[in-house]
Design an enzyme around this catalytic site. Structure first.
Site, PDB file in Angstrom:
ATOM      1  CG  HIS A   1      -2.062   0.798   1.244  1.00  9.34           C
ATOM      2  ND1 HIS A   1      -3.266   0.602   1.662  1.00  9.34           N
ATOM      3  CD2 HIS A   1      -2.010   2.084   0.850  1.00  9.34           C
ATOM      4  CE1 HIS A   1      -4.031   1.656   1.454  1.00  9.34           C
ATOM      5  NE2 HIS A   1      -3.237   2.848   1.178  1.00  9.34           N
TER       6      HIS A   1
ATOM      7  CG  HIS B   1      -1.090   6.350  -1.944  1.00 12.90           C
ATOM      8  ND1 HIS B   1      -2.123   5.732  -2.616  1.00 12.90           N
ATOM      9  CD2 HIS B   1      -1.542   6.098  -0.730  1.00 12.90           C
ATOM     10  CE1 HIS B   1      -3.180   5.348  -1.915  1.00 12.90           C
ATOM     11  NE2 HIS B   1      -2.734   5.275  -0.841  1.00 12.90           N
TER      12      HIS B   1
ATOM     13  CD  GLU C   1      -6.540   3.680  -0.082  1.00 11.72           C
ATOM     14  OE1 GLU C   1      -5.414   4.115  -0.646  1.00 11.72           O
ATOM     15  OE2 GLU C   1      -6.626   3.620   1.104  1.00 11.72           O
TER      16      GLU C   1
ATOM     17  CG  ASN D   1      -5.804   4.592  10.396  1.00 10.98           C
ATOM     18  OD1 ASN D   1      -4.866   3.920  10.582  1.00 10.98           O
ATOM     19  ND2 ASN D   1      -6.030   5.806  11.214  1.00 10.98           N
TER      20      ASN D   1
ATOM     21  NE  ARG E   1     -23.703  -2.483  25.458  1.00 11.84           N
ATOM     22  CZ  ARG E   1     -23.149  -2.361  26.675  1.00 11.84           C
ATOM     23  NH1 ARG E   1     -22.956  -3.513  27.316  1.00 11.84           N
ATOM     24  NH2 ARG E   1     -22.938  -1.219  27.101  1.00 11.84           N
TER      25      ARG E   1
ATOM     26  CB  ILE F   1       1.061   9.666  13.357  1.00  9.92           C
ATOM     27  CG1 ILE F   1       2.107  10.160  13.533  1.00  9.92           C
ATOM     28  CG2 ILE F   1      -0.306  10.757  12.870  1.00  9.92           C
ATOM     29  CD1 ILE F   1       2.909  11.065  12.586  1.00  9.92           C
TER      30      ILE F   1
ATOM     31  CG  ASP G   1      -2.227   5.011   3.317  1.00  7.97           C
ATOM     32  OD1 ASP G   1      -1.910   5.198   2.180  1.00  7.97           O
ATOM     33  OD2 ASP G   1      -3.042   5.332   4.009  1.00  7.97           O
TER      34      ASP G   1
ATOM     35  CB  ALA H   1      -4.113  12.980   3.409  1.00  6.21           C
ATOM     36  N   GLY H   2      -2.791   9.779   4.037  1.00  4.76           N
ATOM     37  CA  GLY H   2      -1.409   8.940   3.901  1.00  4.76           C
ATOM     38  C   GLY H   2      -0.322   9.324   5.051  1.00  4.76           C
TER      39      GLY H   2
HETATM   40 ZN   LIG Z   1      -3.844   4.642   0.903  1.00  2.33          ZN
END
Ligand SMILES: [Zn+2]
Length: 391
Positions: A62, A64, A141, A231, A239, A262, A286, A319-320
């Site tokens: 994963h 980008h 994705e 995330n 429950r 993070i 990511d 964002a990534g």
């Molecule tokens: Zn991603």
């Protein structure tokens, strides 16, 4: 071309070999042995890495971008630069990962990425070539994500899952899609999951607000993995366990996590690792184009991302990341007190198995590509070897 490598120890990563001999012939591993069990034959050059650890090259399923390169827009030479950057962090193979963009922009990106993957498959590393991590398959994705858990994926570009749209993406990628993140609860998702699984795509549930039953339906339809656990997911409630209850408790699912400290608090990373265990926990980065670059504003597909203090945000949402895989491995040894060997497994063999990569990826064994990394005993990358080259 035959080379023999040695160091203090080697992680296959399932086994530990002390005083290893790693015999490489023409870019592939010919043998893994211990020095006590075998003498080096006279005609092979011995490369001694001293007190270092040899481990399979990291696989990032994963990713980008990095080094200023965004895989959605990257030309071939950009991907080479990205590949060189990744080797400096121990990565030898990766899945360029799309973000939700217009169908036309996504298809154009898939076409370029398929070119790069096909080129890497047919080409052996020749003398003089730069040593680069290779794109091994594409991770889609989006666009089949939940509006409620879309993160920074643009809402106007999310699409309802249909086999027809999936097939359009598949054709644009010329069958090089190896992984797809999908929200299982949206209408049409189960059909697409079943069709993607039939085409040997690793279907990963994520960006999802699914209740537990919907997540179980996805597994029954062929989903086998979960994307950046915690995330962009409906939160865990004791429950109303939701998708997280399924991801953390079902042994048919492997799952990945962004272990940068993070995206998920370190004690929760530890809980995740305990839940998925040494065989099913997978580390991802990511990471976006800003990785390895100064702070500032960067592009993630159609999204503008601001990077400061190691955090990547767009309109207040994460964002990534700018995480690197070597850092993720070290974090796991610290957050959960996992051994370096077990942490390495979550970055090598486990992602290879989760993604269904064939050809002995993620393991140092006879016949596997000679893609490995040379680490200090505390996990710092000293060198990365791709197809037997780069030492
Ligand atoms: Zn991603």
């Amino acid at each position: 071309m035959r080379n023999v490598f040695t160091a203090n120890r080697l992680y296959t990563p399932v086994e530990e070999v002390l005083n290893p001999l790693l015999v490489v012939e023409d870019g592939r591993i010919a043998e893994v042995a211990s020095r006590s069990a075998k003498e080096v034959s006279g005609n092979a050059a011995l490369v001694d890495f001293g007190d270092a650890v040899l481990a399979p090259g990291f696989l990032d399923i994963h990713l980008h971008g990095g080094a200023g390169v965004d895989v959605m827009w990257a030309a071939q030479q950009d991907l080479q630069r990205l590949g060189q950057f990744l080797t400096s962090h121990g990565v030898t193979g990766y899945f360029p990962t799309t973000v939700t963009a217009s169908l036309d922009a996504t298809c154009a990106a898939l076409d370029r990425l398929a070119d790069a993957i096909e080129k890497g498959q047919t080409r052996d590393v020749a003398a003089g070539d730069s040593v680069e991590a290779r794109p091994l398959g594409i991770h889609l994705e989006g666009p089949f994500l939940s509006h409620k858990r879309r993160g920074v994926h643009p809402p106007e570009l999310l699409l309802a899952p249909t086999v027809e749209t999936f097939d359009r993406l598949w054709q644009a990628a010329r069958g090089q899609v190896r992984m797809m993140t999908i929200a299982p609860e949206i209408p049409g998702a189960l059909e697409v999951i079943a069709e993607a699984a039939r085409r040997h795509v690793c279907v990963s549930i994520g960006h999802s607000d699914a209740v537990m039953a919907a997540a179980q339906d996805a597994v029954n339809a062929g989903a086998r993995h979960a994307t950046h656990t915690f995330n962009a997911m409906r939160p865990l409630d004791h429950r109303d366990p939701g998708i997280l209850g399924e991801v953390l408790s079902d042994d048919r699912l492997s799952a990945d996590i962004i272990a940068d400290g993070i995206h998920v608090a370190p004690p929760v990373v530890k809980l995740f690792l305990q839940a998925k265990g040494y065989e099913r926990a997978v580390l991802i980065t990511d990471s976006i184009s800003a990785t390895g670059m100064p702070e500032g504003r960067y592009q993630l597909g159609p999204i503008q991302v601001d990077v400061s203090d190691g955090r990547c945000t767009a309109n207040g949402s994460l964002a990534g990341s700018v995480l690197t895989m070597d850092r993720a491995v070290c974090n796991v040894t610290q957050f959960a007190r996992w051994s370096l060997k077990d942490a390495i497994r979550a970055a090598t063999l486990n992602p290879a198995r989760a993604a269904g990569l064939t050809g002995d990826r993620g393991v140092l064994s006879k016949g596997a590509p000679a893609d490995f990394t040379v680490l200090s005993s505390d996990g710092e990358v000293r060198k990365t070897i791709v197809r037997g080259r780069g030492f």
